[in-house]
Design a protein around this motif. Structure first.
Motif, PDB file in Angstrom:
ATOM      1  N   LEU A  85      -1.392  32.227  25.928  1.00 47.24           N
ATOM      2  CA  LEU A  85       0.053  32.308  25.743  1.00 47.24           C
ATOM      3  C   LEU A  85       0.798  31.613  26.881  1.00 47.24           C
ATOM      4  CD1 LEU A  85       0.706  35.953  24.505  1.00 47.24           C
ATOM      5  CD2 LEU A  85       1.554  33.879  23.411  1.00 47.24           C
ATOM      6  N   PRO A 110      -0.942  30.076  19.769  1.00 42.43           N
ATOM      7  CA  PRO A 110       0.193  30.978  19.537  1.00 42.43           C
ATOM      8  C   PRO A 110       1.498  30.202  19.379  1.00 42.43           C
ATOM      9  CG  PRO A 110      -0.511  31.091  21.825  1.00 42.43           C
ATOM     10  CD  PRO A 110      -1.537  30.280  21.105  1.00 42.43           C
ATOM     11  N   HIS A 114       5.431  34.787  18.718  1.00 39.78           N
ATOM     12  CA  HIS A 114       4.846  35.809  19.591  1.00 39.78           C
ATOM     13  C   HIS A 114       5.867  36.170  20.673  1.00 39.78           C
ATOM     14  CE1 HIS A 114       2.218  37.988  22.255  1.00 39.78           C
ATOM     15  NE2 HIS A 114       1.193  37.832  21.423  1.00 39.78           N
ATOM     16  N   LEU A 117       5.472  34.831  24.419  1.00 38.78           N
ATOM     17  CA  LEU A 117       5.414  33.416  24.757  1.00 38.78           C
ATOM     18  C   LEU A 117       6.612  32.990  25.590  1.00 38.78           C
ATOM     19  CD1 LEU A 117       4.080  30.548  22.648  1.00 38.78           C
ATOM     20  CD2 LEU A 117       6.382  30.303  23.557  1.00 38.78           C
TER      21      LEU A 117
END
Length: 233
Positions: A85, A110, A114, A117
């Motif tokens: 991430l 990702p 998310h 992030l």
């Protein structure tokens, strides 16, 4: 990320004999009254100072992101199964700064969906166009069929240094033709999928002079993207 309206000032731990830590806090902030290392009282030192970011270039206000005809190559990136991430967030921030026009997120890379992030993207994820692709080999083929030039950042027998004259000459061709180059970066350990490497017209790497054979994948994107956008060609 800089806040032009914010002013900062240094605090110093008064336990100079066993600590002496010096650190910044917002001017007149109640935070930092105690040293975060040893717990001793701290004191203000020096005068408040502002922070200074780099102002956006003039073209950004008038031209589409990434589209700088006759000036710089147009650059996108395909992230093939990047697992971290923090790496992907950093790559979004790099893409925003260098003016990359799109990020293709392949495999389990990702996305900004998310919530964590944003910790490293710092808002850049709201500005950089992106799309998700479960099979990165498929989107690589589609990009190539659509006229994109795929350059993998990877080692191996085909790989040459990003600083070779041949790469600079290819970047100059991209600038002249207005074509788009897609930088392809792969998994932090296993690298770029061989099926994608087969579709890349160039494989390039950053030379290493120490004991390690590669840099962090987000650092690699930063060096290559800025060199292509502002240096080579």
């Amino acid at each position: 990320m800089h806040d032009a309206s914010a002013r900062f000032r240094s605090r110093r731990c008064t336990a100079a004999d066993r600590c002496g830590l010096r650190f910044p806090v917002t001017d007149d902030s109640p935070l930092g009254a105690r040293c975060p290392l040893c717990g001793a009282p701290t004191e203000w030192v020096d005068a408040p100072y502002p922070t200074h970011g780099v102002p956006p270039e003039g073209e950004r206000a008038t031209l589409e992101r990434g589209a700088l005809p006759g000036t710089r190559p147009r650059v996108e990136a395909l992230l093939d199964n990047i697992r971290s991430l923090s790496n992907v967030g950093s790559m979004f921030r790099t893409a925003d700064g260098a003016g990359l026009s799109h990020l293709y997120l392949g495999g389990f890379t990702p996305s900004p969906e998310h919530p964590k992030l944003a910790k490293t993207a710092l808002g850049a994820e709201r500005w950089v166009p992106w799309s998700r692709h479960l099979d990165a080999t498929t989107i690589a083929a589609e990009l190539r069929a659509g006229g994109r030039r795929l350059w993998a950042l990877e080692g191996g027998p085909r790989s040459i240094s990003l600083f070779e004259p041949a790469v600079a000459a290819a970047a100059a061709e991209l600038r002249a033709s207005g074509e788009t180059v897609v930088l392809v970066l792969g998994h932090e350990v296993s690298g770029v999928d061989p099926r994608i490497l087969e579709q890349c017209e160039r494989v390039i790497h950053l030379p290493m002079m120490g004991s390690k054979d590669s840099l962090n994948v987000s650092v690699v994107l930063g060096v290559a993207a800025y060199l292509l956008r502002f240096g080579l060609g």
